[in-house]
Design a protein around this motif. Structure first.
Motif, PDB file in Angstrom:
ATOM      1  N   ARG A  95      12.167   0.887   3.434  1.00 19.49           N
ATOM      2  CA  ARG A  95      13.246   1.590   2.734  1.00 19.49           C
ATOM      3  C   ARG A  95      14.192   0.585   2.055  1.00 19.49           C
ATOM      4  NH1 ARG A  95      17.687   6.245   4.320  1.00 19.49           N
ATOM      5  NH2 ARG A  95      18.711   6.011   2.317  1.00 19.49           N
ATOM      6  N   GLU A 140      14.093   8.043  -0.776  1.00 17.09           N
ATOM      7  CA  GLU A 140      14.620   7.120   0.250  1.00 17.09           C
ATOM      8  C   GLU A 140      14.975   7.875   1.523  1.00 17.09           C
ATOM      9  OE1 GLU A 140      17.927   4.377  -0.314  1.00 17.09           O
ATOM     10  OE2 GLU A 140      17.492   4.376  -2.442  1.00 17.09           O
ATOM     11  N   GLU A 141      15.729   8.965   1.339  1.00 17.93           N
ATOM     12  CA  GLU A 141      16.162   9.748   2.500  1.00 17.93           C
ATOM     13  C   GLU A 141      14.967  10.354   3.229  1.00 17.93           C
ATOM     14  OE1 GLU A 141      20.252  10.646   0.121  1.00 17.93           O
ATOM     15  OE2 GLU A 141      18.917  12.319   0.507  1.00 17.93           O
ATOM     16  N   LEU A 156      12.651  -0.404  -1.114  1.00 19.02           N
ATOM     17  CA  LEU A 156      12.763   0.657  -2.126  1.00 19.02           C
ATOM     18  C   LEU A 156      14.188   0.724  -2.669  1.00 19.02           C
ATOM     19  CD1 LEU A 156      11.663   3.093  -3.665  1.00 19.02           C
ATOM     20  CD2 LEU A 156      12.184   4.510  -1.687  1.00 19.02           C
ATOM     21  N   ARG A 157      15.166   0.647  -1.746  1.00 18.40           N
ATOM     22  CA  ARG A 157      16.575   0.735  -2.167  1.00 18.40           C
ATOM     23  C   ARG A 157      16.892  -0.391  -3.160  1.00 18.40           C
ATOM     24  NH1 ARG A 157      19.046   1.046   2.676  1.00 18.40           N
ATOM     25  NH2 ARG A 157      19.321  -1.176   2.852  1.00 18.40           N
ATOM     26  N   GLU A 158      16.444  -1.594  -2.819  1.00 16.64           N
ATOM     27  CA  GLU A 158      16.758  -2.735  -3.688  1.00 16.64           C
ATOM     28  C   GLU A 158      15.992  -2.669  -5.006  1.00 16.64           C
ATOM     29  OE1 GLU A 158      16.359  -6.229  -1.287  1.00 16.64           O
ATOM     30  OE2 GLU A 158      18.086  -5.684  -0.048  1.00 16.64           O
ATOM     31  N   LEU A 192      15.293   0.056  -6.576  1.00 17.17           N
ATOM     32  CA  LEU A 192      16.026   1.034  -7.388  1.00 17.17           C
ATOM     33  C   LEU A 192      17.378   0.469  -7.842  1.00 17.17           C
ATOM     34  CD1 LEU A 192      15.123   4.273  -5.405  1.00 17.17           C
ATOM     35  CD2 LEU A 192      14.368   3.689  -7.715  1.00 17.17           C
ATOM     36  N   ASP A 193      17.994  -0.369  -6.988  1.00 15.77           N
ATOM     37  CA  ASP A 193      19.221  -1.071  -7.416  1.00 15.77           C
ATOM     38  C   ASP A 193      18.916  -1.947  -8.629  1.00 15.77           C
ATOM     39  OD1 ASP A 193      20.935  -0.031  -5.567  1.00 15.77           O
ATOM     40  OD2 ASP A 193      20.781  -1.699  -4.145  1.00 15.77           O
ATOM     41  N   SER A 211      16.764   8.575  -4.607  1.00 14.41           N
ATOM     42  CA  SER A 211      17.599   8.762  -3.407  1.00 14.41           C
ATOM     43  C   SER A 211      16.974   9.810  -2.492  1.00 14.41           C
ATOM     44  CB  SER A 211      19.037   9.129  -3.790  1.00 14.41           C
ATOM     45  OG  SER A 211      19.120  10.444  -4.219  1.00 14.41           O
TER      46      SER A 211
END
Lengths: 250, 409
Positions: free
Chosen positions: A128, A25-26, A131-133, A135-136, A22
């Motif tokens: 991003r 990502e930020e 990356l988010r997906e 990590l999901d 996280s």
């Protein structure tokens, strides 16, 4: 250390991987925001924040090695620890790329903007999202999602080719723009690499869940082709649609 | 347990009521009152034994009763409970919507596994560790960026039993605040410009000028005063339209005739600007039930807008046709056109594409907002199409079957 402690530490370590994710990502979003707004203060914040990401990296690595050495985990647990050791390498590199972009923001702060940035923020949003997906997929141990994420790499690559072609044209037209354009070229390269690191994470998730190492789809960009056909590439509609214009690549 | 949950909710609601402005406060207050009444009258006596049973079976902060979960799920703000072990207990529908996650996946997982927001994670961890209540605004970037007001409050036992997290989505409110600031700034600017001109002219007249200059100054003062009156009338119209206080007086209106009259009224201005004004309406009457004055204002505003953006030797066309049970009014011009980036905003209050491009002085930026409100009040729609450098067309489609009588907007 009993089995209960083992599972508690394993859980905590997985949560720390997501915490690191996280923060990374930020950092991507903030880095591109700082670049778009020439915000040197925000760029400094990002550079400072990387220390915390690195600390988490060390903590996770130490915990993983302790678990391996003291508990001799097997099967799924072993694959999870192995996956985490790989994933944090990718996350750490992504964090470094965010710092690289923050440093470029500082380098360009006193120079006039080449043009308003359009496609670089789009690239950042796409990278991003990947990356988010990824990590999901790790969080939910979802191999299906991990297989799907790398398909989005095509969008990032298409944008990268467009940015590349436009910046080459800027440099060809005006030698004074070479410095600024080269820096933006590096930003686009870092974003493209972030998308590739997300694909790496997906590969580790697939291995963790299915127990079989797999190479997921990744494309190769032909730069000679991109330079030779820069006019044509710039006419290609950008993924993500309306916000991107034919002349608004970088 | 149930009583505790009710008390916590009420305390939180009171807190939000005290700390939030406007619409959100009303929303939270309404939700809290509903919840309190439901708990007091229906839920509490019936739920207590089952909740106790649930408490015996399940550990920590887990709320097991479907009735209470249903009520919490219906709250308009995000509600989550995080147990002392860092695991999610309650994760209501609003929280799932705000964070863009599947609520069903949340129970029993760590917060960071469901919502990857380092700031939120840090706040919740601190609240669990220190037993402190904190309220802070955080930014959450999921599919879209949201501004969230997050309150973390320890459950009974100073955080040892977990924390409750209340999340209010402030994104829309922040947008509205920005719009309000812009609105006040625009109104002030629009009024100050003619007022300053009038003040300067009065001062000059007081210092003494010759007859010719005096006449010219008085004409200019009359023009500037008229401009202010138009602005104030537009503002009042818009305020009445938006508040629903304006009554729509429906009668049978021949739209073709109305277009011809509106065009006739604008003809001298078109001639003065060397713009050809064409009115194309069928000979047969196009009768619908509408508020005649308001519809006349629609066509007049659209013509005024078209004439302002059409250069000499250009053409402005107003037409009305019947098609598929509806009546369509179209005002088209061969003017400067509207950039595609501005097109989605042209019906917003005070939106002016580029004041430098307009002929003479620019409009107030209220005309098209008023047009849209009036057309929508008639149950119709308005669509704008434009090509930069080639012209624009505004097409209003009104249902032909509206009943005559009196309606309220």
């Amino acid at each position: 250390m009993g089995r209960e402690d083992f599972h508690r530490i394993l859980d905590e370590t997985q949560q720390n991987v997501l915490r690191m994710g996280s923060l990374v990502e930020e950092a991507i979003t903030r880095a591109v925001d700082a670049l778009t707004r020439s915000d040197v203060k925000l760029a400094d914040d990002i550079l400072r924040g990387d220390d915390y990401i690195d600390d988490l990296n060390v903590l996770i690595e130490t915990n993983c090695l302790n678990l391996l050495a003291l508990q001799q985990p097997m099967a799924s647990d072993l694959r999870t620890i192995a996956a985490m050791l790989d994933i944090i390498i990718d996350l750490e590199r992504i964090g470094d790329h965010a710092c690289d972009i923050a440093q470029i923001t500082k380098n360009l702060a006193n120079e006039p903007q080449l043009k308003p940035l359009v496609d670089i923020p789009l690239m950042a949003a796409k990278a991003r999202e990947m990356l988010r997906e990824s990590l999901d997929a790790f969080s939910h141990r979802d191999a299906g999602m991990a297989h799907a994420v790398p398909q989005k790499d095509d969008d990032v690559d298409r944008l990268y080719r467009k940015v590349f072609a436009e910046l080459i044209q800027f440099m060809a037209k005006d030698p004074k723009a070479i410095g600024r354009a080269s820096n933006l070229l590096l930003v686009a390269l870092y974003l493209e690499r972030i998308a590739d690191h997300s694909t790496n994470i997906c590969e580790r998730v697939v291995y963790m869940v299915e127990g079989v190492p797999k190479k997921l789809k990744r494309s190769v960009i032909d730069f000679d082709q991109a330079i030779a056909h820069s006019d044509e590439i710039m006419q290609t509609p950008a993924p993500g649609g309306e916000q991107s214009s034919g002349q608004g690549l970088s | 347990m149930l009583l505790g949950a009710a008390l916590i909710t009420i305390v939180l609601a009171v807190y939000f009521t005290a700390s939030q402005p406007g619409a959100l406060r009303d929303l939270v207050l309404a939700a809290a009152l509903t919840l309190s009444i439901l708990l007091a009258v229906f839920a509490a006596p019936a739920l207590r034994p089952q909740t106790q049973a649930g408490h015996d079976q399940a550990a920590g902060s887990e709320v097991t009763h479907s009735g209470l979960e249903g009520i919490i799920d219906a709250l308009p703000v995000g509600v989550m409970t995080i147990g002392a072990d860092g695991r999610i207990g309650v994760f209501n529908a609003a929280a799932a919507e705000i964070f863009g996650v599947q609520g069903a996946r949340a129970a029993g997982r760590a917060l960071i596994e469901i919502v990857r927001n380092s700031e939120l994670d840090r706040r919740v961890s601190a609240s669990l560790r220190n037993g402190t209540t904190q309220t802070t605004e955080i930014v959450h970037s999921g599919a879209a960026e949201r501004r969230l007001l997050v309150t973390t409050r320890p459950l009974e036992g100073g955080g040892k039993n977990g924390v409750v997290v209340i999340v209010a989505d402030q994104t829309r409110m922040r947008e509205l605040e920005a719009q309000r600031r812009e609105f006040v700034s625009n109104v002030s600017h629009e009024l100050r410009t003619p007022l300053t001109a009038v003040k300067l002219m009065v001062e000059t007249l007081q210092s003494g000028v010759d007859e010719t200059a005096r006449e010219q100054f008085l004409r200019s003062m009359a023009d500037e005063t008229e401009r202010m009156i138009v602005l104030v009338e537009d503002l009042l119209d818009l305020a009445r339209l938006e508040s629903g206080k304006l009554e729509l007086r429906l009668s049978e209106v021949d739209v073709g005739e109305l277009c011809r009259q509106a065009a006739q009224a604008q003809r001298p201005r078109a001639q003065g600007s060397q713009v050809t004004l064409v009115c194309s309406t069928p000979d047969d009457p196009l009768v619908i039930a509408a508020d005649r004055d308001k519809l006349f204002q629609v066509v007049t505003n659209l013509l005024d807008n078209a004439l302002r953006h059409t250069p000499p030797q250009g053409t402005v066309t107003v037409s009305a046709v019947r098609e598929n049970g509806t009546i369509a009014i179209e005002v088209a011009d061969t003017g400067t056109g509207i950039p595609s980036s501005a097109l989605p905003h042209i019906f917003e209050r005070f939106f002016v594409v580029d004041p430098a491009r307009t002929r003479g002085h620019s409009g107030t930026g209220l005309g098209l907002a008023i047009v849209k409100h009036i057309i929508e009040a008639h149950g119709g729609t308005i669509v704008a199409q434009s090509e930069l450098g080639a012209g624009s067309a505004f097409r209003c489609v009104l249902p032909a079957g509206l009943q005559t009588g009196e309606a309220r907007l």
